[in-house]
Design an enzyme around this catalytic site. Structure first.
Site, mmCIF file in Angstrom:
data_model
loop_
_atom_site.group_PDB
_atom_site.id
_atom_site.type_symbol
_atom_site.label_atom_id
_atom_site.label_comp_id
_atom_site.label_asym_id
_atom_site.label_seq_id
_atom_site.Cartn_x
_atom_site.Cartn_y
_atom_site.Cartn_z
ATOM 1 N N GLY A 8 51.375 -55.840 -5.738
ATOM 2 C CA GLY A 8 50.295 -54.946 -5.362
ATOM 3 C C GLY A 8 49.204 -54.920 -6.419
ATOM 4 N N ASN A 9 48.170 -54.145 -6.171
ATOM 5 C CA ASN A 9 47.054 -54.087 -7.103
ATOM 6 C C ASN A 9 47.426 -53.439 -8.433
ATOM 7 O OD1 ASN A 9 44.617 -55.107 -5.586
ATOM 8 N ND2 ASN A 9 45.374 -53.596 -4.132
ATOM 9 N N ASN A 11 51.137 -52.537 -9.322
ATOM 10 C CA ASN A 11 52.478 -52.923 -9.760
ATOM 11 C C ASN A 11 53.017 -54.115 -8.980
ATOM 12 O OD1 ASN A 11 53.021 -50.685 -11.637
ATOM 13 N ND2 ASN A 11 53.012 -49.406 -9.806
ATOM 14 N N THR A 13 56.565 -54.879 -7.540
ATOM 15 C CA THR A 13 57.858 -54.255 -7.289
ATOM 16 C C THR A 13 58.849 -55.339 -6.901
ATOM 17 O OG1 THR A 13 56.734 -52.265 -6.502
ATOM 18 C CG2 THR A 13 59.085 -52.465 -6.017
ATOM 19 N N ASP A 104 51.136 -57.154 2.426
ATOM 20 C CA ASP A 104 51.899 -55.909 2.319
ATOM 21 C C ASP A 104 51.903 -55.147 3.637
ATOM 22 O OD1 ASP A 104 49.138 -55.494 2.032
ATOM 23 O OD2 ASP A 104 49.383 -53.778 0.704
ATOM 24 N N ARG A 105 50.770 -55.170 4.341
ATOM 25 C CA ARG A 105 50.688 -54.485 5.633
ATOM 26 C C ARG A 105 51.577 -55.177 6.665
ATOM 27 N NH1 ARG A 105 44.526 -54.379 7.020
ATOM 28 N NH2 ARG A 105 45.226 -52.995 8.726
#
Length: 249
Positions: A8-9, A11, A13, A104-105
């Site tokens: 992600g922008n 982190n 994960t 991610d979506r």
């Protein structure tokens, strides 16, 4: 053992699965300045006690894609899978331009559909807050992108000269009487109101009155405590989606 990576922008994960069972989770900063070799060192340190034989990656940070995938493949001697709209997902991305939809979506929708069924609305409270709809037949129909609650807080702190940096909390009351309380109330109840309206409007325009509403993301639990329209809060929805997609390959 399967490694799932959600870049992600803010982190990265990392989740571990063994025989479809969630084992552990790790977080790294999404540091665009780190070299591939430095990511290799971090991965070796984090996973020295594990045997990784597969990896699936979803990323919204293009600058990290090549170096992180190469680091994973080098450290674990595997060929990792990248999530894109045109691999076997179990859902169909039917937006005007599928290439524009963040991985991610897509992953969240796959998990929402496979675990909870459709039609469903998946809300992810991250750097951006996303509202995405999957139909009963597994079609990614439409979505909305709004500023995330922490992003909004950072903008207030950065761009308004007299406003402080604050911790994001659920306030005791909306009737704030200090600057910090006022900011917390505005941020929290602003997102609560946004969520309620988005759910109502999306149900109205789709006609999906029975649409399940699933929330995820670090701050999602805090919002779900107040918003009755949210049916489920699932903090590991994205990692579950990655594991599901990997199995489909």
């Amino acid at each position: 053992m399967l490694l799932t990576a959600d870049i992600g922008n803010t982190n990265i994960t990392l989740g571990l699965y063994e025989d479809d069972k969630y084992i552990n989770e790790f977080r790294l900063a999404s540091d665009r300045d780190l070299s591939g070799e430095e990511y290799e060192i971090l991965l070796k340190s984090l996973f020295k006690d594990y045997v990784i034989d597969g990896c699936v990656i979803a990323s919204v940070v293009e600058e990290l894609n090549i170096k992180f995938k190469r680091a994973v493949d080098n450290v674990f001697n595997i060929k990792s899978v990248f999530v894109t709209y045109d691999i076997n997902l179990g859902v169909k991305v039917a937006t005007d331009n599928p290439r524009e939809v963040g991985a991610d979506r897509i992953v969240d929708l796959v998990a929402g559909y496979e675990i909870y069924g459709g039609p469903a609305l998946v809300i992810d409270y991250g750097t951006a807050t996303t509202y995405d709809i999957v139909t009963e037949n597994g079609v990614f129909l439409a979505g909305v992108i709004a500023p995330g609650i922490r992003t909004s807080a950072n903008v207030l702190y950065r761009d308004a000269a007299r406003l402080p940096e604050i911790e994001i909390l659920k306030p005791k009351t909306i009737l704030a009487n200090s600057t910090i309380d006022s900011m917390q109330a505005g941020l929290y109840y602003g997102v609560v109101g946004e969520t309620k309206y988005m759910v109502q409007k999306m149900k109205e325009e789709t006609g999906f009155d029975n649409m399940k509403v699933i929330a995820t993301g670090g701050l999602g639990n805090m919002i779900a405590q107040t918003v009755d329209e949210i049916d489920y809060y699932d903090p590991t929805l994205t990692l579950k989606g990655l594991q599901i997609i990997y199995e489909k390959q």
